[in-house]
Write a protein that holds these residues in place. Structure first.
Motif, PDB file in Angstrom:
ATOM      1  N   LEU A   3      -4.739 -12.058   0.822  1.00 27.54           N
ATOM      2  CA  LEU A   3      -3.356 -12.444   0.587  1.00 27.54           C
ATOM      3  C   LEU A   3      -2.452 -12.004   1.729  1.00 27.54           C
ATOM      4  CD1 LEU A   3      -2.961 -11.787  -3.224  1.00 27.54           C
ATOM      5  CD2 LEU A   3      -3.240 -13.963  -2.066  1.00 27.54           C
ATOM      6  N   ILE A   4      -2.733 -10.866   2.346  1.00 23.35           N
ATOM      7  CA  ILE A   4      -1.934 -10.447   3.493  1.00 23.35           C
ATOM      8  C   ILE A   4      -2.163 -11.416   4.636  1.00 23.35           C
ATOM      9  CG2 ILE A   4      -1.628  -8.662   5.259  1.00 23.35           C
ATOM     10  CD1 ILE A   4      -1.982  -6.606   3.075  1.00 23.35           C
ATOM     11  N   GLY A   5      -3.397 -11.831   4.839  1.00 24.28           N
ATOM     12  CA  GLY A   5      -3.697 -12.813   5.882  1.00 24.28           C
ATOM     13  C   GLY A   5      -2.963 -14.115   5.652  1.00 24.28           C
ATOM     14  N   GLU A   6      -2.817 -14.514   4.388  1.00 20.39           N
ATOM     15  CA  GLU A   6      -2.061 -15.729   4.073  1.00 20.39           C
ATOM     16  C   GLU A   6      -0.588 -15.536   4.384  1.00 20.39           C
ATOM     17  OE1 GLU A   6      -2.627 -17.290   0.132  1.00 20.39           O
ATOM     18  OE2 GLU A   6      -4.774 -16.889   0.218  1.00 20.39           O
ATOM     19  N   ALA A   7      -0.097 -14.312   4.199  1.00 16.21           N
ATOM     20  CA  ALA A   7       1.323 -14.045   4.386  1.00 16.21           C
ATOM     21  C   ALA A   7       1.699 -13.915   5.856  1.00 16.21           C
ATOM     22  CB  ALA A   7       1.716 -12.763   3.638  1.00 16.21           C
ATOM     23  N   CYS A   8       0.816 -13.399   6.676  1.00 19.78           N
ATOM     24  CA  CYS A   8       1.195 -13.121   8.060  1.00 19.78           C
ATOM     25  C   CYS A   8      -0.061 -12.969   8.904  1.00 19.78           C
ATOM     26  CB  CYS A   8       2.010 -11.837   8.089  1.00 19.78           C
ATOM     27  SG  CYS A   8       2.675 -11.410   9.702  1.00 19.78           S
ATOM     28  N   SER A   9      -0.094 -13.594  10.052  1.00 23.72           N
ATOM     29  CA  SER A   9      -1.283 -13.504  10.895  1.00 23.72           C
ATOM     30  C   SER A   9      -1.222 -12.324  11.860  1.00 23.72           C
ATOM     31  CB  SER A   9      -1.473 -14.811  11.657  1.00 23.72           C
ATOM     32  OG  SER A   9      -0.350 -15.065  12.461  1.00 23.72           O
ATOM     33  N   TYR A  10      -0.101 -11.631  11.958  1.00 25.33           N
ATOM     34  CA  TYR A  10       0.055 -10.468  12.830  1.00 25.33           C
ATOM     35  C   TYR A  10       1.321  -9.740  12.432  1.00 25.33           C
ATOM     36  CZ  TYR A  10       3.602 -13.348  14.949  1.00 25.33           C
ATOM     37  OH  TYR A  10       4.708 -14.125  15.137  1.00 25.33           O
ATOM     38  N   GLY A  11       1.549  -8.590  13.006  1.00 26.94           N
ATOM     39  CA  GLY A  11       2.826  -7.929  12.796  1.00 26.94           C
ATOM     40  C   GLY A  11       2.719  -6.558  12.198  1.00 26.94           C
ATOM     41  N   ARG A  12       3.841  -6.146  11.621  1.00 28.69           N
ATOM     42  CA  ARG A  12       3.984  -4.807  11.066  1.00 28.69           C
ATOM     43  C   ARG A  12       3.851  -4.862   9.552  1.00 28.69           C
ATOM     44  NH1 ARG A  12       9.031  -2.105  12.563  1.00 28.69           N
ATOM     45  NH2 ARG A  12       7.743  -0.259  12.688  1.00 28.69           N
ATOM     46  N   VAL A  13       2.991  -3.996   9.019  1.00 31.72           N
ATOM     47  CA  VAL A  13       2.723  -3.961   7.582  1.00 31.72           C
ATOM     48  C   VAL A  13       2.962  -2.559   7.058  1.00 31.72           C
ATOM     49  CG1 VAL A  13       0.974  -4.285   5.784  1.00 31.72           C
ATOM     50  CG2 VAL A  13       0.943  -5.740   7.813  1.00 31.72           C
ATOM     51  N   ILE A  14       3.611  -2.474   5.899  1.00 30.63           N
ATOM     52  CA  ILE A  14       3.712  -1.208   5.174  1.00 30.63           C
ATOM     53  C   ILE A  14       2.909  -1.351   3.887  1.00 30.63           C
ATOM     54  CG2 ILE A  14       5.937  -1.831   4.097  1.00 30.63           C
ATOM     55  CD1 ILE A  14       6.548   1.279   4.201  1.00 30.63           C
ATOM     56  N   ASP A  15       2.051  -0.377   3.645  1.00 36.74           N
ATOM     57  CA  ASP A  15       1.234  -0.339   2.432  1.00 36.74           C
ATOM     58  C   ASP A  15       1.832   0.722   1.518  1.00 36.74           C
ATOM     59  OD1 ASP A  15      -0.750  -0.725   0.565  1.00 36.74           O
ATOM     60  OD2 ASP A  15      -2.311   0.300   1.719  1.00 36.74           O
ATOM     61  N   VAL A  16       2.614   0.281   0.539  1.00 35.83           N
ATOM     62  CA  VAL A  16       3.315   1.173  -0.384  1.00 35.83           C
ATOM     63  C   VAL A  16       2.332   1.602  -1.479  1.00 35.83           C
ATOM     64  CG1 VAL A  16       5.240   1.364  -2.007  1.00 35.83           C
ATOM     65  CG2 VAL A  16       5.503   0.047   0.119  1.00 35.83           C
ATOM     66  N   GLY A  17       2.161   2.908  -1.613  1.00 34.56           N
ATOM     67  CA  GLY A  17       1.178   3.423  -2.561  1.00 34.56           C
ATOM     68  C   GLY A  17      -0.231   3.362  -2.000  1.00 34.56           C
ATOM     69  N   GLY A  18      -0.341   3.304  -0.674  1.00 33.00           N
ATOM     70  CA  GLY A  18      -1.635   3.129  -0.014  1.00 33.00           C
ATOM     71  C   GLY A  18      -2.594   4.277  -0.167  1.00 33.00           C
ATOM     72  N   GLY A  19      -2.086   5.481  -0.387  1.00 29.71           N
ATOM     73  CA  GLY A  19      -2.921   6.651  -0.657  1.00 29.71           C
ATOM     74  C   GLY A  19      -4.254   6.661   0.051  1.00 29.71           C
ATOM     75  N   THR A  20      -5.316   6.574  -0.721  1.00 33.76           N
ATOM     76  CA  THR A  20      -6.666   6.631  -0.154  1.00 33.76           C
ATOM     77  C   THR A  20      -7.309   5.251  -0.042  1.00 33.76           C
ATOM     78  OG1 THR A  20      -7.614   7.069  -2.326  1.00 33.76           O
ATOM     79  CG2 THR A  20      -7.058   8.989  -0.977  1.00 33.76           C
ATOM     80  N   SER A  21      -6.514   4.219  -0.063  1.00 28.53           N
ATOM     81  CA  SER A  21      -7.027   2.857   0.080  1.00 28.53           C
ATOM     82  C   SER A  21      -7.619   2.650   1.474  1.00 28.53           C
ATOM     83  CB  SER A  21      -5.877   1.860  -0.139  1.00 28.53           C
ATOM     84  OG  SER A  21      -6.240   0.567   0.276  1.00 28.53           O
ATOM     85  N   THR A  22      -8.550   1.731   1.579  1.00 24.04           N
ATOM     86  CA  THR A  22      -9.142   1.392   2.886  1.00 24.04           C
ATOM     87  C   THR A  22      -8.385   0.249   3.565  1.00 24.04           C
ATOM     88  OG1 THR A  22     -10.711  -0.126   1.852  1.00 24.04           O
ATOM     89  CG2 THR A  22     -11.436   2.165   2.163  1.00 24.04           C
ATOM     90  N   LEU A  23      -7.337  -0.259   2.948  1.00 20.26           N
ATOM     91  CA  LEU A  23      -6.605  -1.392   3.503  1.00 20.26           C
ATOM     92  C   LEU A  23      -6.023  -1.083   4.880  1.00 20.26           C
ATOM     93  CD1 LEU A  23      -5.469  -4.261   3.214  1.00 20.26           C
ATOM     94  CD2 LEU A  23      -3.476  -3.240   2.079  1.00 20.26           C
ATOM     95  N   ALA A  24      -5.434   0.087   5.060  1.00 20.83           N
ATOM     96  CA  ALA A  24      -4.800   0.427   6.342  1.00 20.83           C
ATOM     97  C   ALA A  24      -5.793   0.314   7.489  1.00 20.83           C
ATOM     98  CB  ALA A  24      -4.212   1.827   6.278  1.00 20.83           C
ATOM     99  N   GLU A  25      -6.992   0.816   7.297  1.00 17.73           N
ATOM    100  CA  GLU A  25      -8.012   0.744   8.351  1.00 17.73           C
ATOM    101  C   GLU A  25      -8.384  -0.704   8.654  1.00 17.73           C
ATOM    102  OE1 GLU A  25     -12.340   2.639   9.470  1.00 17.73           O
ATOM    103  OE2 GLU A  25     -11.760   2.556   7.367  1.00 17.73           O
TER     104      GLU A  25
END
Length: 171
Positions: A3-25
């Motif tokens: 869904l993030i890829g659908e929203a934007c192909s590049y840029g700045r992302v904030i992961d709210v509540g990202g904690g120990t998620s692997t999404l940031a990596e």
């Protein structure tokens, strides 16, 4: 991630509540500039340790999103399972204010919450359940609902939880 890829192909992302998620990596590996915000400093520290040297390429913020932390602007706001814990109108209004100030015009918000048939509590805490139109009413008229996706999440304990993800564009 899809869904993030659908929203934007590049840029700045904030992961709210990202904690120990692997999404940031995963986002970092795909060329995004990433910030992770979580209320738990210990969750952020665990993720920094897991990532090792890569952690230095991510901005880490320990803060309560409803306390109006000062944030930069982002192309994509990602929230998987923070908003549904905001059961008071005041907390939802505070979140909405930060969302409006943080997502650039033309940017996107991807917000995941428990669906209408999802659990009423999580980790012993009350939650609010949403469908896309209900969530759109909460995030306000500055965001246009583009898409809703259901997801059946399987917890580490094998329990199924019904989620919904909504993609919004900042007007």
């Amino acid at each position: 991630m899809k869904l993030i890829g659908e929203a934007c192909s590049y840029g700045r992302v904030i992961d709210v509540g990202g904690g120990t998620s692997t999404l940031a990596e995963k986002l970092l590996d795909r060329g995004y500039e990433v910030t992770v915000l979580d209320i738990s400093e210990s969750a952020l520290e665990r993720d920094r340790k897991r990532l090792g040297a890569k952690a230095g390429n991510i901005r880490w913020i320990a803060a309560d999103i409803t306390a109006a932390p000062t944030l930069e602007t982002y192309d994509v706001w990602h929230d998987r399972a923070v908003f549904h814990f905001l059961t008071s109108a005041a907390d939802r209004a505070a979140y909405r204010m930060v969302l409006e100030q943080t997502v650039s015009v033309g940017g996107y918000a991807v917000i995941g919450t428990f669906a209408l048939d999802g659990p009423e509590k999580c980790s012993g805490l009350e939650v609010q359940r949403y469908d896309g139109p209900m969530l759109a009413a909460e995030v306000g008229p500055q965001f246009s609902l583009l898409k809703c996706e259901p997801e059946m999440h399987v917890t580490p304990w094998g329990t199924h939880q019904s989620f919904q993800y909504s993609i919004f564009r900042r007007l």
